[in-house]
Every structure is written in structure tokens, then in C-alpha cells.
Scaffold this active site. Structure first.
Site, mmCIF file in Angstrom:
data_model
loop_
_atom_site.group_PDB
_atom_site.id
_atom_site.type_symbol
_atom_site.label_atom_id
_atom_site.label_comp_id
_atom_site.label_asym_id
_atom_site.label_seq_id
_atom_site.Cartn_x
_atom_site.Cartn_y
_atom_site.Cartn_z
ATOM 1 N N MET A 111 31.940 -2.038 -0.091
ATOM 2 C CA MET A 111 32.154 -2.290 1.327
ATOM 3 C C MET A 111 30.850 -2.495 2.072
ATOM 4 O O MET A 111 30.806 -3.175 3.097
ATOM 5 C CB MET A 111 32.931 -1.129 1.958
ATOM 6 C CG MET A 111 34.279 -0.884 1.323
ATOM 7 S SD MET A 111 35.099 0.569 2.024
ATOM 8 C CE MET A 111 35.362 0.039 3.716
ATOM 9 N N GLY A 112 29.782 -1.885 1.590
ATOM 10 C CA GLY A 112 28.505 -2.008 2.280
ATOM 11 C C GLY A 112 27.402 -1.301 1.529
ATOM 12 O O GLY A 112 27.649 -0.569 0.563
ATOM 13 N N GLU A 113 26.188 -1.531 1.976
ATOM 14 C CA GLU A 113 25.027 -0.904 1.344
ATOM 15 C C GLU A 113 23.957 -0.677 2.396
ATOM 16 O O GLU A 113 23.781 -1.497 3.312
ATOM 17 C CB GLU A 113 24.481 -1.794 0.223
ATOM 18 C CG GLU A 113 23.302 -1.202 -0.523
ATOM 19 C CD GLU A 113 22.902 -2.031 -1.730
ATOM 20 O OE1 GLU A 113 21.696 -2.083 -2.024
ATOM 21 O OE2 GLU A 113 23.797 -2.608 -2.379
ATOM 22 N N PHE A 116 20.692 4.684 2.623
ATOM 23 C CA PHE A 116 21.220 5.932 2.066
ATOM 24 C C PHE A 116 21.886 5.733 0.718
ATOM 25 O O PHE A 116 21.893 6.627 -0.115
ATOM 26 C CB PHE A 116 22.246 6.520 3.043
ATOM 27 C CG PHE A 116 23.388 5.578 3.337
ATOM 28 C CD1 PHE A 116 24.492 5.533 2.511
ATOM 29 C CD2 PHE A 116 23.337 4.729 4.423
ATOM 30 C CE1 PHE A 116 25.539 4.645 2.757
ATOM 31 C CE2 PHE A 116 24.369 3.848 4.685
ATOM 32 C CZ PHE A 116 25.477 3.805 3.846
ATOM 33 N N GLY A 117 22.502 4.564 0.496
ATOM 34 C CA GLY A 117 23.266 4.346 -0.722
ATOM 35 C C GLY A 117 24.283 3.238 -0.535
ATOM 36 O O GLY A 117 24.028 2.267 0.199
ATOM 37 N N VAL A 119 28.616 2.157 -0.043
ATOM 38 C CA VAL A 119 29.970 2.576 0.320
ATOM 39 C C VAL A 119 30.945 1.759 -0.511
ATOM 40 O O VAL A 119 30.914 0.519 -0.490
ATOM 41 C CB VAL A 119 30.241 2.375 1.820
ATOM 42 C CG1 VAL A 119 31.674 2.789 2.146
ATOM 43 C CG2 VAL A 119 29.260 3.184 2.655
ATOM 44 N N LYS A 134 31.220 7.167 0.137
ATOM 45 C CA LYS A 134 29.795 6.947 0.365
ATOM 46 C C LYS A 134 29.041 7.573 -0.794
ATOM 47 O O LYS A 134 29.025 8.792 -0.950
ATOM 48 C CB LYS A 134 29.397 7.586 1.698
ATOM 49 C CG LYS A 134 28.004 7.268 2.185
ATOM 50 C CD LYS A 134 27.807 7.868 3.581
ATOM 51 C CE LYS A 134 26.445 7.532 4.154
ATOM 52 N NZ LYS A 134 26.280 8.079 5.516
ATOM 53 N N ASP A 231 22.217 7.831 16.713
ATOM 54 C CA ASP A 231 22.146 6.507 16.076
ATOM 55 C C ASP A 231 23.393 5.690 16.403
ATOM 56 O O ASP A 231 24.009 5.089 15.522
ATOM 57 C CB ASP A 231 21.983 6.646 14.564
ATOM 58 C CG ASP A 231 21.543 5.322 13.917
ATOM 59 O OD1 ASP A 231 20.999 4.460 14.645
ATOM 60 O OD2 ASP A 231 21.741 5.151 12.701
#
Length: 354
Positions: A111-113, A116-117, A119, A134, A231
Site C-alpha cells: 500500500m505504501g512505503e 519507517f518501513g 505498509v 505496518k 505531523d
């Protein structure tokens, strides 16, 4: 093998880890089905139609294949643990679509990057639903930051059992092959991603007003717990639903061409990414927030507190109406000028609280 830490707190994480018994791998997933035989894999978009918290074999439309699917699940042999894969050079978890993340979760897509790492969208075999996981990088500093985020998420969930406060809900967390994995409810796209997919056409004022109401309520909830997000930005605000409808874009439509734009069916949103969240008593003169949403007192090094979140919300709402990313730049100074009076009042209020 994964260490099950669902009910463990951060304080207990430093002690001896309690390991669960080894499970079989790669159980036939309910994601493998067709309307006829119930054995063919369908993409995650099809899975969104599966009723949550309900086995697919109980769904009326699949009753014809339920017996075959159940028999297949019982007869299929359990596979061995997936082979160990080295992390990439940055410590990110390596995976392939269709791999298992423990025997419980099957990876459907990325789903995403971020820093932090990664998803991952996964199918939860136990609860029969799609979740977002995550997967934190294996570096120690990211693992420590992840444990702080877990603590924050557990506090937010503790005081928000029904999930009505507008903060993403944590389901559980576990340690898998030196990666902290945090399981969340599956949400829709971020406001930024929705605008991007919509060719950066702005949201209506009424819709932005509703977003603003929810954001302020969520921020007020966090502040009531002495927590500051630090944030806030469109990327960290997610629509709860993925559904949208298309309407005529009257602003761009002409006699010779018809333009359509997407409008979300539901205006409900939730905040995510609490990795930078801190307690008010822990505030300092450090730099926080993404640059374009950073409050003046943070930029000037005056020390910051709750108001820095409110400033970020204001920047976000203006951007959603005007689709000017970012709001404060030299090229867009004319647009930013009306905000200067707000900036002055804001700084006066901040100083008055000191």
C-alpha cells in the site's frame, strides 16, 4: 516464527518474549474463490466486497461452493514456513505478493512505503477481513520508535473503544523476523492521494468544512490526553471508505468538452501515523512537523506545544480548497497574504499562553 505480543505492553516488551506455538503455513485462504468453485484467487478489490467479520463460506452468494471450499481447506496439507529472506540494504522487509506474514496473514499488495518501513495490505484468516500492516524496518532505532507508536496507539484505542474519535484503530502488534508489525483497520486513500487521482481538482467548500470539523475533533481528543500529533498533513489523513462517485466538473466543463471529477461518497476521515506524536510535557525546542505545515514558533525555535497542530490543520484546509501545494511559497505569495493576519493573531495567542 512470529512472537505474539498482542496483549503485551511496551514495558513488558523489554523482558523475555512469550512465544506462541508453531502453526502451519499457507492455509488455503478465503481469498481463493470463484462464484463457481471457490478456488481461484481474486484481486484485493474483489475482496472488499466480502462482508467483514464473516466467513466467506457463510455469505449467501457463495453458498453453492461453501461445501467444496470447506472440504478443500480441511484436506489441504499445511506447508512449511516460508524460507528466510534477507532484508534489503536499508533494512526493509522483503516479500512477494501471495507470501504469508506468519500463518495468519496473507500479503495481497503493498500500500505504501516510507522512512519507517512498508505498509502491506493483508488478508486476516482469523477475523476474515482485510487489514493494513505496518512492517517496520529492522534497524534498532526504528524498532524503538515503533514501540513508542504502539504505546500511543494503545492509549488512543483505550479511550476510544468504538473508533468514533477519528484516529486509526490498532488491532494488534507482533515481532516477525526482527520486524515490528502493527496491524491496523483497513482504510481508504489519503486526502492527498485522492486529490492526485482526481487531477488535483479541489474539494468543495462544504466537504472541506466537514473534514475540518472532524480534524479539529480528533486533534482535541488527542490534546485531551496530553498528546500532540506534530505531523499533520494531507498524507496522514485517510478517507475511511474507498468509494466515490463521478459528477460533472462545472468549473472546467465547456460547450465542447465535458469534464468529470471524483467526489468521495463518505466524508469520514481518520488520522494516521503517530510515530512523531509526543506528550505535552516532553515538548522541547526541536524541529517537528513536515516543513510546509510547520508552525511559526517551531521555525523560530521558540518552543512548541498544542497550537502547532492547529496551525497544521489550518494549512491543510486551505490547501484542500485551493489545491495549492504547498501553501507558503514565494510563487504563491499572493495566496498566502490573506493568511498573514491569521499568522499575527496566532503568534499573539501563542505568546500570551507563555
Amino acid at each position: 516464527m512470529a512472537t505474539d505480543l498482542v496483549s503485551a505492553s511496551h514495558s513488558a516488551a523489554s523482558g523475555a518474549a512469550r512465544k506462541r506455538r508453531r502453526f502451519g503455513w499457507d492455509d488455503p485462504s478465503p481469498a481463493f474463490y470463484t462464484e463457481d468453485a471457490g478456488l481461484r484467487f481474486q484481486p484485493s478489490s474483489h475482496l472488499m466486497m466480502i462482508p467483514q467479520h464473516k466467513s466467506i463460506v457463510d455469505a449467501p452468494q457463495y453458498s453453492s461452493c461453501s461445501q467444496k471450499l470447506l472440504a478443500h481447506q480441511l484436506a489441504a496439507p499445511r506447508k512449511k514456513s516460508p524460507p528466510w529472506q534477507e532484508d534489503d540494504k536499508d533494512g526493509h522487509f522483503n516479500f512477494k505478493l501471495g507470501d504469508d506474514l506468519t500463518s495468519r496473514y496473507k500479503i495481497l499488495q503493498k500500500m505504501g512505503e516510507g522512512t519507517f518501513g512498508r505498509v502491506l495490505e493483508c488478508w486476516d484468516r482469523d477475523s476474515r477481513e482485510i487489514v493494513a500492516i505496518k512492517v517496520i524496518r529492522s534497524a534498532e532505532k526504528y524498532r524503538e520508535a515503533a514501540m513508542i507508536e504502539v504505546d500511543i496507539l494503545r492509549i488512543l484505542s483505550k479511550h476510544d473503544r468504538d473508533g468514533s474519535r477519528g484516529c486509526v484503530q490498532i488491532r494488534r502488534w507482533f515481532d516477525y523476523r526482527n520486524h515490528i508489525c502493527i496491524v491496523f483497520e483497513k482504510l481508504g486513500p489519503s486526502l492527498f492521494d485522492f486529490l492526485k487521482a482526481n487531477d488535483y481538482r479541489p474539494f468543495s467548500v462544504d466537504l472541506v468544512r466537514e473534514f475540518g470539523r472532524q480534524l479539529l475533533e480528533s486533534v482535541a481528543y488527542m490534546h485531551s490526553l496530553s498528546l500532540i500529533h506534530t505531523d499533520l498533513k494531507p498524507e496522514n489523513i485517510l478517507l475511511v471508505s474507498t468509494e466515490y462517485t463521478k459528477v460533472v466538473d462545472r468549473k472546467n466543463t465547456t460547450k465542447h468538452s465535458l469534464y468529470m471529477k471524483r467526489v468521495p461518497k463518505s466524508s469520514r476521515v481518520k488520522l494516521i501515523d503517530f510515530g512523531s506524536t509526543t506528550y505535552d510535557k516532553e515538548c522541547s525546542f526541536s524541529i517537528v512537523s513536515t516543513r510546509h505545515y510547520r508552525a511559526p514558533e517551531v521555525i523560530l525555535g521558540c518552543g512548541w506545544s498544542y497550537p502547532c497542530d492547529i496551525w497544521s490543520v489550518g494549512c491543510i484546509l486551505v490547501e484542500l480548497c485551493s489545491v495549492q501545494f504547498p501553501l507558503f511559497t514565494s510563487r504563491k505569495l499572493k495566496l498566502a497574504l490573506p493568511m498573514l493576519s491569521v499568522l499575527a493573531d496566532y503568534m499573539i495567542a501563542v505568546v500570551a499562553k507563555r
